[in-house]
Structures are given as structure tokens and as C-alpha cells.
Design an enzyme around this catalytic site. Sequence first.
Site, PDB file in Angstrom:
ATOM      1  N   LYS A 101      33.787 -13.074 -17.661  1.00 36.48           N
ATOM      2  CA  LYS A 101      32.563 -13.651 -17.121  1.00 36.48           C
ATOM      3  C   LYS A 101      32.669 -15.171 -17.225  1.00 36.48           C
ATOM      4  O   LYS A 101      32.827 -15.722 -18.323  1.00 36.48           O
ATOM      5  CB  LYS A 101      31.353 -13.146 -17.901  1.00 36.48           C
ATOM      6  CG  LYS A 101      30.049 -13.781 -17.446  1.00 36.48           C
ATOM      7  CD  LYS A 101      28.852 -13.163 -18.122  1.00 36.48           C
ATOM      8  CE  LYS A 101      27.582 -13.880 -17.723  1.00 36.48           C
ATOM      9  NZ  LYS A 101      26.382 -13.286 -18.323  1.00 36.48           N
ATOM     10  N   LYS A 160      33.266 -11.373 -13.095  1.00 38.70           N
ATOM     11  CA  LYS A 160      32.010 -11.928 -12.604  1.00 38.70           C
ATOM     12  C   LYS A 160      32.065 -13.449 -12.632  1.00 38.70           C
ATOM     13  O   LYS A 160      32.447 -14.000 -13.667  1.00 38.70           O
ATOM     14  CB  LYS A 160      30.873 -11.421 -13.498  1.00 38.70           C
ATOM     15  CG  LYS A 160      29.521 -12.008 -13.172  1.00 38.70           C
ATOM     16  CD  LYS A 160      28.536 -11.592 -14.214  1.00 38.70           C
ATOM     17  CE  LYS A 160      27.258 -12.361 -13.975  1.00 38.70           C
ATOM     18  NZ  LYS A 160      26.349 -12.308 -15.062  1.00 38.70           N
TER      19      LYS A 160
HETATM   20  C1  PBG Z   1      23.158 -12.536 -18.710  1.00 42.18           C
HETATM   21  C2  PBG Z   1      23.444 -12.295 -17.273  1.00 42.18           C
HETATM   22  C3  PBG Z   1      23.473 -13.235 -16.252  1.00 42.18           C
HETATM   23  C4  PBG Z   1      23.766 -12.549 -15.064  1.00 42.18           C
HETATM   24  C5  PBG Z   1      23.906 -11.202 -15.404  1.00 42.18           C
HETATM   25  N1  PBG Z   1      23.723 -11.081 -16.777  1.00 42.18           N
HETATM   26  C6  PBG Z   1      23.153 -14.686 -16.264  1.00 42.18           C
HETATM   27  C7  PBG Z   1      23.859 -15.635 -17.095  1.00 42.18           C
HETATM   28  O1  PBG Z   1      24.859 -15.369 -17.739  1.00 42.18           O
HETATM   29  O2  PBG Z   1      23.368 -16.761 -17.110  1.00 42.18           O
HETATM   30  C8  PBG Z   1      23.901 -13.172 -13.716  1.00 42.18           C
HETATM   31  C9  PBG Z   1      23.838 -12.262 -12.555  1.00 42.18           C
HETATM   32  C10 PBG Z   1      23.644 -12.935 -11.240  1.00 42.18           C
HETATM   33  O3  PBG Z   1      23.724 -14.170 -11.103  1.00 42.18           O
HETATM   34  O4  PBG Z   1      23.398 -12.209 -10.273  1.00 42.18           O
HETATM   35  N2  PBG Z   1      22.220 -11.660 -19.215  1.00 42.18           N
END
Ligand code: PBG
Length: 324
Positions: free
Chosen positions: A195, A248
Site C-alpha cells: 500500500k 494499492k
Molecule cells: C485506510 C484506507 C484508506 C483507503 C482504504 N483504506 C485511506 C488511507 O490510507 O488514507 C483508501 C481507499 C481509496 O482511496 O479508495 N483505512
Amino acid sequence: MSFPIVRMRRLRKDENLRRLVRETNLSVDDFILPLFVRPGENIRTEIKSMPGNYQLSIDQLVKECTEARELGIPGVILFGIPEKKDELGSEAYADNGIIQRAVRAIKEKVPGLLVITDVCMCEYTSHGHCGIIKNGTVDNDETLVFLAKEALSHARAGADIIAPSDMMDGRVGAIRKILDENGFSNIPIMSYSAKYASSFYGPFRDAAESPPKFGDRRGYQMDPGNGAEALREVELDIKEGADIVMVKPALSYLDIIYRVKNRFNVPVAAYNVSGEFACVKAAELNGWIDGERVMMEILYSIKRAGADIILTYFAKDAAKLLNS
Ligand code: PBG
């Protein structure tokens, strides 16, 4: 053999021919729909930067899930906006927290739909970081205790898959351990393994009301310049017990999806995130692109790169097209 004996265009001349030789098959089986749930009743507030997506109260969430199931979408992933936030993100692991109540309602009213829960602290903490703050920074090992508690409370509520997105080191192992010790050894973990610290999450943070109040997430999420490091993250998560690994965002990281799929023999998920969705929608609403075609092209590209599963805000629209 080459031109003029070979003519690549022969197999492109009509749609049936193209269907026969298409190398990538996209299906509704591939999709997971992300949904946002908040307290209250009869609430359906559209998220400005994500047209067609809503903050939903549980009654409306159940409706949305029923529709997803009717379209043949295998599962949804839930994000919660709590009643109130605090330093320790108490609602993340409360028995009657928003996610826990939402999971119970869907399991009761919409059987046959997979319910996946995102495990993270950022939606629940007053500071908006993904863990517990100590000495001005997110404390990794202390956070693991809270994440494990959160995962267990989701499992107790009936979640089918647990999906940690916090990027703390060791969290997959900590979650696997607490689930196994409490009779949930059959619940899979879908880990957000690679991520990235991405600006493509902007609209999500509006939707989940979770932007960090100070600093940013670069101290725990991955640097966009790195590729080999993603393979290391994935390898560690698999060793700790991840059943599905995720990359991601998806679009700026198609090379990572490809490398992960080639290197490891586990199902790979890709998250087509909020900012990727918002860019398409904005251009579509301006009449600058054909939104439907761009949507399908994007989904094909993610599948072609090697994703087995695509988390996408396009799930319903793509399912309608694929079913028609
Ligand atoms: C954190 C989380 C995020 C997303 C999914 N889980 C945001 C982040 O890390 O700031 C982002 C998903 C998206 O942008 O569609 N709980």
C-alpha cells in the site's frame, strides 16, 4: 512469416472475432464493491468527489448490499464513520461500533454476500492516523494490539474476510494469531500488502472523514518510487499468514501487480482507489472522455496486469454492462 501473408487485422474485424481471441476475461466474479457506513437512519449522503457513492446509514447500506448481490457481485468491503472519534479509536473495536452493527445487519438481511471489513484505526482516531500515537509518531507495536482487537470484534460480528490496511509491521501475524486463538481459524486475511503513500486516496478521506490532522502517512505507507520493496512486503505478509495480498492503488502500480502475480502463487487483489475513480468521473462529467469505455479499459488493464480480484467503485456499473 510476415506481411503480406500475416495480417494482424484479420482477427480484429468484428466483435465476435474479437471476443473469441480476447486474452483477458473480465467478469462480475472479479469485483468487490467498497461501501461507507455511518450512524443514523435513512441517510444517503452523496460523496461530492465520488459521484454515485454515498455515506449510508445501516438501513440504506442493506439496500445497497441487496442490489450488489442481485447484480452478482460476490462481496463488499466496509468502511465506517463512527459516532465519535478519540485518541485510541475506541469505536474501531467496540462491540456496538458502526462496522460491527453493519456487519450483523448485512449477515442477517443479505445472506449470500461476502462481507469484508477494512481493519485500520484512521477512521476512528481523533488525529486521523492509522494507529496509536506515542512521542508524536505512530507506535508500531502498541498499534498491533489495537488492530488485533479490532479484527477480532469484526470476526465476532460475522465478517467473512478481514482486510488490514494500516501498514504496521507484523499486523498480519498479530491478527492471524488472535483469530486462531478465538476459534476463527477459517476466516481469511486479505492484506493490503503493498500500500503506497498515494495522493489518489484524497476523495476517500473525504468519504471516510479520515485525513490525518498532522503530518502524513509516509512514515508507514510505501514510497511510490519503490518496486522491489513491494515484493518484500508481500513475502512477509504471506509468511505471516495472508491468504490474499493486495496492491494499492492499482493504476499507477500495474507493474507491481504484474510482478507480485508472477512471483507468488497466491490470489492478488488490486484496489482501484477513490482518486482513480474521481478522475474518470470528473472528465466524464465534463464531456471530455467516454466514461463507460474508460471504465472498462481500466478494469481490463488491472485484470491483464495479473489481478484476480478488483476492489472498485465501478463495480455496480461494470456489473450492469457485463450482465447485459
Ligand atoms: C485506510 C484506507 C484508506 C483507503 C482504504 N483504506 C485511506 C488511507 O490510507 O488514507 C483508501 C481507499 C481509496 O482511496 O479508495 N483505512
